[in-house]
Scaffold this motif. Sequence first.
Motif, PDB file in Angstrom:
ATOM      1  N   VAL A  45       1.108  -1.070   0.055  1.00 49.72           N
ATOM      2  CA  VAL A  45       0.167   0.091  -0.177  1.00 49.72           C
ATOM      3  C   VAL A  45       0.729   0.873   0.520  1.00 49.72           C
ATOM      4  N   THR A  46       1.356   1.114   0.733  1.00 54.09           N
ATOM      5  CA  THR A  46       2.388   2.562   0.949  1.00 54.09           C
ATOM      6  C   THR A  46       3.876   2.701  -0.186  1.00 54.09           C
ATOM      7  N   TYR A  47       4.041   1.594  -0.936  1.00 55.70           N
ATOM      8  CA  TYR A  47       4.790   1.854  -1.940  1.00 55.70           C
ATOM      9  C   TYR A  47       4.385   2.307  -3.316  1.00 55.70           C
ATOM     10  N   GLY A  48       2.971   2.232  -3.355  1.00 54.86           N
ATOM     11  CA  GLY A  48       2.316   1.851  -3.985  1.00 54.86           C
ATOM     12  C   GLY A  48       1.606   3.490  -4.547  1.00 54.86           C
ATOM     13  N   ALA A  49       1.525   3.681  -2.532  1.00 53.14           N
ATOM     14  CA  ALA A  49       0.862   5.225  -2.742  1.00 53.14           C
ATOM     15  C   ALA A  49       1.975   6.559  -2.896  1.00 53.14           C
ATOM     16  N   LEU A  50       3.624   6.153  -2.286  1.00 56.52           N
ATOM     17  CA  LEU A  50       4.471   6.741  -2.446  1.00 56.52           C
ATOM     18  C   LEU A  50       4.752   6.911  -3.853  1.00 56.52           C
ATOM     19  N   THR A  51       5.653   6.079  -4.494  1.00 58.01           N
ATOM     20  CA  THR A  51       5.703   6.025  -6.095  1.00 58.01           C
ATOM     21  C   THR A  51       4.882   6.737  -6.668  1.00 58.01           C
ATOM     22  N   TYR A  52       3.257   6.395  -6.913  1.00 56.35           N
ATOM     23  CA  TYR A  52       2.921   7.229  -7.291  1.00 56.35           C
ATOM     24  C   TYR A  52       2.659   8.583  -7.400  1.00 56.35           C
ATOM     25  N   ALA A  53       2.722   9.307  -5.615  1.00 51.40           N
ATOM     26  CA  ALA A  53       3.013  10.613  -5.259  1.00 51.40           C
ATOM     27  C   ALA A  53       4.278  11.321  -5.656  1.00 51.40           C
ATOM     28  N   SER A  54       5.370  10.434  -5.854  1.00 58.56           N
ATOM     29  CA  SER A  54       6.487  10.696  -5.908  1.00 58.56           C
ATOM     30  C   SER A  54       6.380  11.311  -7.761  1.00 58.56           C
ATOM     31  N   LEU A  55       6.371  10.183  -8.522  1.00 58.74           N
ATOM     32  CA  LEU A  55       6.068   9.985  -9.825  1.00 58.74           C
ATOM     33  C   LEU A  55       5.230  11.615 -10.560  1.00 58.74           C
ATOM     34  N   ALA A  56       3.601  11.499  -9.802  1.00 60.70           N
ATOM     35  CA  ALA A  56       3.026  12.619 -10.352  1.00 60.70           C
ATOM     36  C   ALA A  56       3.867  14.293  -9.836  1.00 60.70           C
ATOM     37  N   SER A  57       4.744  13.903  -8.945  1.00 60.64           N
ATOM     38  CA  SER A  57       5.800  15.051  -8.195  1.00 60.64           C
ATOM     39  C   SER A  57       7.352  15.973  -9.081  1.00 60.64           C
ATOM     40  N   GLY A  58       7.279  15.025  -9.186  1.00 57.91           N
ATOM     41  CA  GLY A  58       8.355  14.519 -10.844  1.00 57.91           C
ATOM     42  C   GLY A  58       9.545  14.123 -10.209  1.00 57.91           C
ATOM     43  N   GLN A  59       9.056  13.557  -9.190  1.00 52.73           N
ATOM     44  CA  GLN A  59      10.809  12.799  -7.913  1.00 52.73           C
ATOM     45  C   GLN A  59      10.597  11.322  -8.696  1.00 52.73           C
ATOM     46  N   MET A  60      12.067  10.554  -8.930  1.00 47.76           N
ATOM     47  CA  MET A  60      12.305   9.336  -8.707  1.00 47.76           C
ATOM     48  C   MET A  60      11.826   8.746  -7.597  1.00 47.76           C
ATOM     49  N   PRO A  61      10.984   7.476  -7.563  1.00 45.45           N
ATOM     50  CA  PRO A  61      10.553   6.920  -6.593  1.00 45.45           C
ATOM     51  C   PRO A  61      12.147   5.860  -6.210  1.00 45.45           C
ATOM     52  N   GLY A  62      12.507   5.777  -5.357  1.00 50.38           N
ATOM     53  CA  GLY A  62      13.372   4.377  -5.204  1.00 50.38           C
ATOM     54  C   GLY A  62      12.731   2.703  -5.060  1.00 50.38           C
ATOM     55  N   THR A  63      11.698   3.338  -5.220  1.00 54.30           N
ATOM     56  CA  THR A  63      11.402   1.289  -5.777  1.00 54.30           C
ATOM     57  C   THR A  63      11.808   0.755  -6.735  1.00 54.30           C
ATOM     58  N   ALA A  64      11.569   2.184  -7.981  1.00 55.73           N
ATOM     59  CA  ALA A  64      11.514   1.574  -9.685  1.00 55.73           C
ATOM     60  C   ALA A  64      13.154   0.126  -9.498  1.00 55.73           C
ATOM     61  N   LYS A  65      14.518   1.159  -8.781  1.00 53.55           N
ATOM     62  CA  LYS A  65      15.692   0.170  -8.490  1.00 53.55           C
ATOM     63  C   LYS A  65      16.095  -0.797  -7.386  1.00 53.55           C
ATOM     64  N   LEU A  66      14.448  -0.677  -6.750  1.00 53.70           N
ATOM     65  CA  LEU A  66      14.630  -2.555  -5.895  1.00 53.70           C
ATOM     66  C   LEU A  66      13.930  -2.806  -6.304  1.00 53.70           C
ATOM     67  N   ALA A  67      13.231  -2.612  -7.258  1.00 51.82           N
ATOM     68  CA  ALA A  67      12.691  -3.928  -8.254  1.00 51.82           C
ATOM     69  C   ALA A  67      13.566  -4.134  -9.420  1.00 51.82           C
ATOM     70  N   LEU A  68      14.143  -3.938  -9.891  1.00 51.29           N
ATOM     71  CA  LEU A  68      15.169  -4.165 -10.335  1.00 51.29           C
ATOM     72  C   LEU A  68      17.044  -4.866  -9.872  1.00 51.29           C
ATOM     73  N   ALA A  69      16.723  -4.445  -8.651  1.00 48.90           N
ATOM     74  CA  ALA A  69      18.106  -5.455  -7.361  1.00 48.90           C
ATOM     75  C   ALA A  69      16.994  -6.195  -7.173  1.00 48.90           C
ATOM     76  N   MET A  70      15.857  -6.717  -6.889  1.00 47.43           N
ATOM     77  CA  MET A  70      15.286  -7.895  -6.356  1.00 47.43           C
ATOM     78  C   MET A  70      15.261  -8.671  -7.826  1.00 47.43           C
ATOM     79  N   GLY A  71      15.279  -8.530  -8.394  1.00 52.52           N
ATOM     80  CA  GLY A  71      14.967  -9.355 -10.276  1.00 52.52           C
ATOM     81  C   GLY A  71      16.323  -9.780 -10.542  1.00 52.52           C
ATOM     82  N   VAL A  72      17.586  -9.064  -9.965  1.00 54.87           N
ATOM     83  CA  VAL A  72      18.222  -9.277 -10.584  1.00 54.87           C
ATOM     84  C   VAL A  72      19.125 -10.385  -9.276  1.00 54.87           C
ATOM     85  N   THR A  73      18.117 -10.590  -8.095  1.00 57.10           N
ATOM     86  CA  THR A  73      18.925 -11.065  -6.961  1.00 57.10           C
ATOM     87  C   THR A  73      17.456 -12.624  -6.974  1.00 57.10           C
ATOM     88  N   ALA A  74      16.437 -12.752  -7.681  1.00 59.52           N
ATOM     89  CA  ALA A  74      15.712 -13.570  -8.293  1.00 59.52           C
ATOM     90  C   ALA A  74      16.057 -14.533  -9.762  1.00 59.52           C
TER      91      ALA A  74
END
Length: 346
Positions: A45-74
């Motif tokens: 819930v938090t990641y979805g909400a704050l990622t959405y709010a960050s993108l809407a304000s023109g900020q780069m959300p760190g969750t996208a980098k986390l997804a890549l790091a977790m993908g490499v681990t997987a």
Amino acid sequence: MNTTIMLFLLQDGITNGAIYALLGLALVLVFAVTRVILIPQGEFVTYGALTYASLASGQMPGTAKLALAMGVTACAFDLFVARKALHGRLILRSVVANVVLPAIVLALTIYFAAQKPSVAVCIALSLVIVAMIGLYLYRIAFQPLAHTSVLVLLIASVGTHLALQGLGLLFFGAEGQRGPAVLSGAFTAGSLRFTGQSLTVYGITIAFIVGLWLFFGLTLYGKALRATAVNRLGARLAGIRTTLSGQIAFLLASVIGALSGIMIVPITTLYYDSGFLIGLKGFVAAIIGGLVSYPLTAAAALFVGIVEAFSSFYASNYKEVIVFMLLIPVLLLRSLAAPAVEEEKD
């Protein structure tokens, strides 16, 4: 208290209850399929909400980098597990699904964050990012423990919750954020005022419930999930890949959580740890539903939302206590009514 105030409280309770219904349904789905009590649902819930709010304000959300790091681990996990039977096709499929795809999403996120994208683009990117996090979370933290006891899975769930909450503080900071409304405008009906955002909450909740009902009743993957929920061992004997069922369950749960956060963040300010309390209220509804019944969970979620709304009016300092005290009589009745059985071993 008068009729107008009562109607306002009912409206507020139903709006909150619709969110709790989605979260409760996600919790029931995940527990039925994987036996995991998904405490990190609040972080979705938090990641979805704050990622959405960050993108809407023109900020780069760190969750996208986390997804890549977790993908490499997987991907590394996949290659390690299949190290004795590696071949080019397996390696290529794993690299594309776990590394190339999140890398493309990260590149798109970086590009659109600099452009202040539209609401639709922010929603789409947020859902994709959190969906990947949910999928990789299962593959990294829970899939290797799929055949252990519920207690071990619960401990893993608590650990992942604490890790994701700490990462949320790192990505979004301690200050809260709000996002733009998905649907603007408002209209009045008598003494009640309905905003576009509240109508969005009702519409998405109903659409998701109907969609899940159609998914479980008509699609092959939905029937596979139902079979896994009924009997994991029987599902495996019938040729159903229970690991795939778990991945689909976590994917759906993460999308539901992210969508719930996107619907909440225009209404109220959310912080990096706000999702935990929201997820717990969905958990209350899921417990009342016995972690097995979808209709009962949805009805219980509406009841929880209405109780919370009236509690905030009569005793705002104790509204959380009142909501969580609903668990006590339910658990007491279930413990008295349910016979003692040994845990199923698969």
